[in-house]
Write a protein that holds these residues in place. Structure first.
Motif, PDB file in Angstrom:
ATOM      1  N   PRO A  31       0.438  -1.016   0.259  1.00 18.69           N
ATOM      2  CA  PRO A  31      -0.068   0.118  -0.455  1.00 18.69           C
ATOM      3  C   PRO A  31       0.786   0.991  -0.144  1.00 18.69           C
ATOM      4  O   PRO A  31       1.909   1.504   0.284  1.00 18.69           O
ATOM      5  CB  PRO A  31      -0.672   0.145   1.452  1.00 18.69           C
ATOM      6  N   LEU A  32       0.158   2.328  -0.422  1.00 22.48           N
ATOM      7  CA  LEU A  32       1.602   3.442  -0.454  1.00 22.48           C
ATOM      8  C   LEU A  32       0.388   4.687  -0.512  1.00 22.48           C
ATOM      9  O   LEU A  32      -0.370   4.717  -0.726  1.00 22.48           O
ATOM     10  CB  LEU A  32       1.710   3.761  -2.703  1.00 22.48           C
ATOM     11  N   ASP A  33       1.248   5.534   0.111  1.00 24.62           N
ATOM     12  CA  ASP A  33       0.352   7.392   0.195  1.00 24.62           C
ATOM     13  C   ASP A  33      -0.019   7.683  -1.404  1.00 24.62           C
ATOM     14  O   ASP A  33       0.482   7.997  -2.609  1.00 24.62           O
ATOM     15  CB  ASP A  33       1.082   8.076   1.521  1.00 24.62           C
ATOM     16  N   ALA A  34      -0.227   8.880  -1.453  1.00 25.79           N
ATOM     17  CA  ALA A  34      -0.582   9.756  -2.661  1.00 25.79           C
ATOM     18  C   ALA A  34       0.891  10.436  -2.829  1.00 25.79           C
ATOM     19  O   ALA A  34       0.672  10.663  -4.292  1.00 25.79           O
ATOM     20  CB  ALA A  34      -1.089  10.956  -1.414  1.00 25.79           C
ATOM     21  N   ALA A  35       1.548  10.005  -2.185  1.00 31.61           N
ATOM     22  CA  ALA A  35       3.142  10.274  -2.403  1.00 31.61           C
ATOM     23  C   ALA A  35       3.907   9.505  -3.350  1.00 31.61           C
ATOM     24  O   ALA A  35       4.957   9.920  -3.184  1.00 31.61           O
ATOM     25  CB  ALA A  35       3.592  10.955  -1.707  1.00 31.61           C
ATOM     26  N   GLY A  36       3.190   8.188  -3.290  1.00 30.83           N
ATOM     27  CA  GLY A  36       3.409   6.792  -3.776  1.00 30.83           C
ATOM     28  C   GLY A  36       5.074   6.319  -3.032  1.00 30.83           C
ATOM     29  O   GLY A  36       5.554   5.486  -3.270  1.00 30.83           O
ATOM     30  N   TYR A  37       5.095   6.601  -1.377  1.00 30.84           N
ATOM     31  CA  TYR A  37       5.871   6.273  -0.830  1.00 30.84           C
ATOM     32  C   TYR A  37       4.760   5.051  -0.186  1.00 30.84           C
ATOM     33  O   TYR A  37       4.240   4.809   0.609  1.00 30.84           O
ATOM     34  CB  TYR A  37       6.397   7.590   0.249  1.00 30.84           C
ATOM     35  N   ALA A  38       5.326   3.854   0.754  1.00 27.24           N
ATOM     36  CA  ALA A  38       4.680   2.054   1.171  1.00 27.24           C
ATOM     37  C   ALA A  38       4.708   2.529   2.839  1.00 27.24           C
ATOM     38  O   ALA A  38       5.649   3.986   3.214  1.00 27.24           O
ATOM     39  CB  ALA A  38       6.205   1.823   0.792  1.00 27.24           C
ATOM     40  N   LEU A  39       3.751   2.664   2.708  1.00 24.80           N
ATOM     41  CA  LEU A  39       2.607   2.976   4.293  1.00 24.80           C
ATOM     42  C   LEU A  39       3.166   2.851   5.531  1.00 24.80           C
ATOM     43  O   LEU A  39       4.102   1.073   5.280  1.00 24.80           O
ATOM     44  CB  LEU A  39       1.410   2.926   3.653  1.00 24.80           C
ATOM     45  N   PRO A  40       3.792   2.431   6.889  1.00 22.46           N
ATOM     46  CA  PRO A  40       3.997   1.808   7.783  1.00 22.46           C
ATOM     47  C   PRO A  40       3.131   0.759   7.538  1.00 22.46           C
ATOM     48  O   PRO A  40       1.649   0.581   7.310  1.00 22.46           O
ATOM     49  CB  PRO A  40       3.718   2.762   8.938  1.00 22.46           C
TER      50      PRO A  40
ATOM     51  N   GLY B 108       0.084  -2.264   9.362  1.00 21.76           N
ATOM     52  CA  GLY B 108      -0.542  -1.731  10.930  1.00 21.76           C
ATOM     53  C   GLY B 108      -2.256  -1.084   9.884  1.00 21.76           C
ATOM     54  O   GLY B 108      -1.972  -0.515   8.842  1.00 21.76           O
ATOM     55  N   GLY B 109      -3.257  -1.045  10.487  1.00 21.32           N
ATOM     56  CA  GLY B 109      -4.150  -0.684  10.032  1.00 21.32           C
ATOM     57  C   GLY B 109      -4.524   0.868  10.474  1.00 21.32           C
ATOM     58  O   GLY B 109      -5.117   1.632   8.919  1.00 21.32           O
ATOM     59  N   ALA B 110      -3.784   1.582  11.177  1.00 19.64           N
ATOM     60  CA  ALA B 110      -4.248   2.869  11.121  1.00 19.64           C
ATOM     61  C   ALA B 110      -3.600   3.531  10.009  1.00 19.64           C
ATOM     62  O   ALA B 110      -4.567   4.532   9.752  1.00 19.64           O
ATOM     63  CB  ALA B 110      -3.768   3.164  11.928  1.00 19.64           C
ATOM     64  N   ALA B 111      -2.410   3.010   9.508  1.00 17.21           N
ATOM     65  CA  ALA B 111      -1.842   3.821   8.516  1.00 17.21           C
ATOM     66  C   ALA B 111      -2.160   4.085   6.832  1.00 17.21           C
ATOM     67  O   ALA B 111      -2.418   4.968   6.324  1.00 17.21           O
ATOM     68  CB  ALA B 111      -1.169   3.365   8.125  1.00 17.21           C
ATOM     69  N   LEU B 112      -3.706   3.086   7.090  1.00 13.80           N
ATOM     70  CA  LEU B 112      -3.935   3.017   5.717  1.00 13.80           C
ATOM     71  C   LEU B 112      -5.402   3.911   5.625  1.00 13.80           C
ATOM     72  O   LEU B 112      -6.037   3.909   4.400  1.00 13.80           O
ATOM     73  CB  LEU B 112      -5.159   1.397   5.444  1.00 13.80           C
ATOM     74  N   LEU B 113      -5.370   4.509   5.991  1.00 10.09           N
ATOM     75  CA  LEU B 113      -5.879   5.899   6.767  1.00 10.09           C
ATOM     76  C   LEU B 113      -5.441   6.926   5.457  1.00 10.09           C
ATOM     77  O   LEU B 113      -6.616   8.034   4.957  1.00 10.09           O
ATOM     78  CB  LEU B 113      -6.268   7.248   7.838  1.00 10.09           C
ATOM     79  N   ALA B 114      -4.254   6.828   5.067  1.00  9.61           N
ATOM     80  CA  ALA B 114      -3.281   7.565   4.255  1.00  9.61           C
ATOM     81  C   ALA B 114      -3.261   6.619   2.865  1.00  9.61           C
ATOM     82  O   ALA B 114      -2.776   6.844   1.595  1.00  9.61           O
ATOM     83  CB  ALA B 114      -2.615   8.330   4.440  1.00  9.61           C
ATOM     84  N   VAL B 115      -4.190   5.923   2.602  1.00  8.70           N
ATOM     85  CA  VAL B 115      -4.217   4.667   1.858  1.00  8.70           C
ATOM     86  C   VAL B 115      -4.697   5.425  -0.190  1.00  8.70           C
ATOM     87  O   VAL B 115      -5.155   6.297   0.065  1.00  8.70           O
ATOM     88  CB  VAL B 115      -3.961   3.371   1.737  1.00  8.70           C
ATOM     89  N   ALA B 116      -3.964   5.171  -0.815  1.00  6.22           N
ATOM     90  CA  ALA B 116      -3.643   6.154  -2.255  1.00  6.22           C
ATOM     91  C   ALA B 116      -3.414   5.285  -3.542  1.00  6.22           C
ATOM     92  O   ALA B 116      -4.419   4.901  -4.401  1.00  6.22           O
ATOM     93  CB  ALA B 116      -3.120   7.293  -2.366  1.00  6.22           C
ATOM     94  N   ASP B 117      -3.434   4.090  -3.088  1.00  6.03           N
ATOM     95  CA  ASP B 117      -2.711   3.316  -4.431  1.00  6.03           C
ATOM     96  C   ASP B 117      -1.552   1.597  -4.059  1.00  6.03           C
ATOM     97  O   ASP B 117      -1.012   1.905  -2.842  1.00  6.03           O
ATOM     98  CB  ASP B 117      -1.870   3.794  -5.673  1.00  6.03           C
TER      99      ASP B 117
END
Length: 377
Positions: A151-160, A162-171
């Motif tokens: 899972p990546l954030d809007a800037a294309g970086y891999a998320l930490p 855990g479930g909480a980080a998925l609030l920022a998932v974009a792709d």
């Protein structure tokens, strides 16, 4: 008499295999002329691999993986023909965490992805994943990361993790590398991913989630489901609301998004273990588990066994660590009697502590007592 003995595990004390052996020993001590047949069972949670290995044989492949906090953990893949069987609890299990470590905002299912990848690289065409007993609530995001779809954030970086980080998932950073293998989720849970009956609300608190955590995690999983629908062509529509999507902290949703399917864990084990054939011609069925409660009557091993026995007109008795299910509801499910280790040891001045410390002894005694009744059960 011919007696079929088919318990689930007694969580934290006995495997299903050992529980079945103890019950059979107790019955044979009282009625050595009877025939006892043991069929230890599981519904997808802890003990799934051991039960299937007992029934099917196959090759048990040891796999070094990680636990929900990324620490080394020992697990295995059971390979039978072109199918690999995995147990999510070996990598994601709540039992791998101390009470103070339980935090579904940060725990990860990455270790399960390592097991899936191992099975796929071994050349299997189908991967059956037993779901249950998890300490994670990340929607299978960690599992997908281990399979090459982080899972990546809007800037294309891999998320930490855990479930909480998925609030920022974009792709997603790719598609899961499954080499064409089919995924099957074996679970007793038909919960959707989100909402009041979803993974976070129903199971989050037992994994350490506060009421605020539950709201955060539910929103995070809802966002993740939307991303999965956009990113994976194998993903079915309406993903978050599908039955079983919320199983094992949302591991079900990742499996469904990969084009996988869900199957009742107890039905699968019933079929593979030959339970239905074993039920033909028996006079009594004994099943059991650590805690026989209201949940036991909905998709768990006890309910599956009792229903199959009732369909054949065979009485079914439950031997459990503790019993809290109501007699009326139990009778409606096909259970004629239920006896507990807590009750047995309580008669002798003990209680729950002794039931946990001496479960095999208690099961042998309960089985012998049952066998000696003039009118069984």
């Amino acid at each position: 008499m011919r007696v079929l003995i088919c318990p689930d595990k007694f969580a934290g004390t006995l495997t299903a295999v050992r529980a079945a052996e103890a019950i059979a020993e107790g019955w044979q001590a009282a009625r050595p002329e009877d025939e006892t047949v043991t069929k230890p069972l599981a519904d997808g949670g802890p003990g799934f691999i051991e039960v299937l290995a007992s029934a099917l044989g196959g090759r048990r492949l040891p796999v070094p993986t990680v636990d929900p906090l990324g620490r080394p953990a020992a697990a295995e893949v059971l390979i039978v023909g072109d199918t690999g069987y995995l147990e999510s609890a070996q990598a994601c299990g709540l039992h791998l965490l101390a009470p103070a470590e339980r935090d579904p905002k940060t725990t990860t299912s990455y270790g399960l992805g390592v097991l899936v990848a191992t099975a796929v690289e071994a050349g299997v065409r189908r991967v059956v994943i037993g779901l249950g007993g998890s300490g994670t609530n990340d929607g299978g995001a960690g599992m997908l990361a281990a399979l090459g779809a982080a899972p990546l954030d809007a800037a294309g970086y891999a998320l930490p993790y855990g479930g909480a980080a998925l609030l920022a998932v974009a792709d997603l950073g790719g598609t899961p590398r499954l080499r064409g293998a089919e995924l099957v989720a074996a679970t007793d849970v038909d919960s959707p991913l989100t909402g009041s009956h979803g993974a976070s609300a129903v199971f989050g608190p037992q994994k350490g989630a506060t009421s605020q955590d539950v709201q955060l995690l539910d929103a995070a999983l809802a966002r993740f489901a939307q991303v999965l629908e956009k990113a994976l062509p194998t993903c079915p529509p309406g993903l978050a609301g599908l039955p079983g999507a919320g199983a094992a902290g949302g591991l079900g949703v990742a499996i469904l998004a990969c084009g996988g399917r869900r199957e009742s864990g107890i039905d699968l084990v019933r079929r593979l273990s030959g339970l239905d054939a074993a039920l033909d011609g028996v006079d009594l069925v004994i099943t059991g588990e650590g805690s026989f409660d209201e949940q036991s009557l909905h998709g768990k091993v006890v309910a599956g066994v009792a229903g199959a026995a009732r369909a054949r007109g065979v009485p079914c008795v439950v031997l459990a660590g503790r019993v809290s299910a109501g007699p009326r509801e139990s009778a409606a499910a096909g259970i004629v009697a239920a006896h507990s280790l807590v009750e047995y040891f309580g008669e002798r001045g003990g209680g729950e502590d002794e039931a946990m410390a001496r479960p095999a002894e208690g099961l042998r005694a309960l089985a012998s007592r049952l066998a000696q009744r003039p009118h069984i059960p």
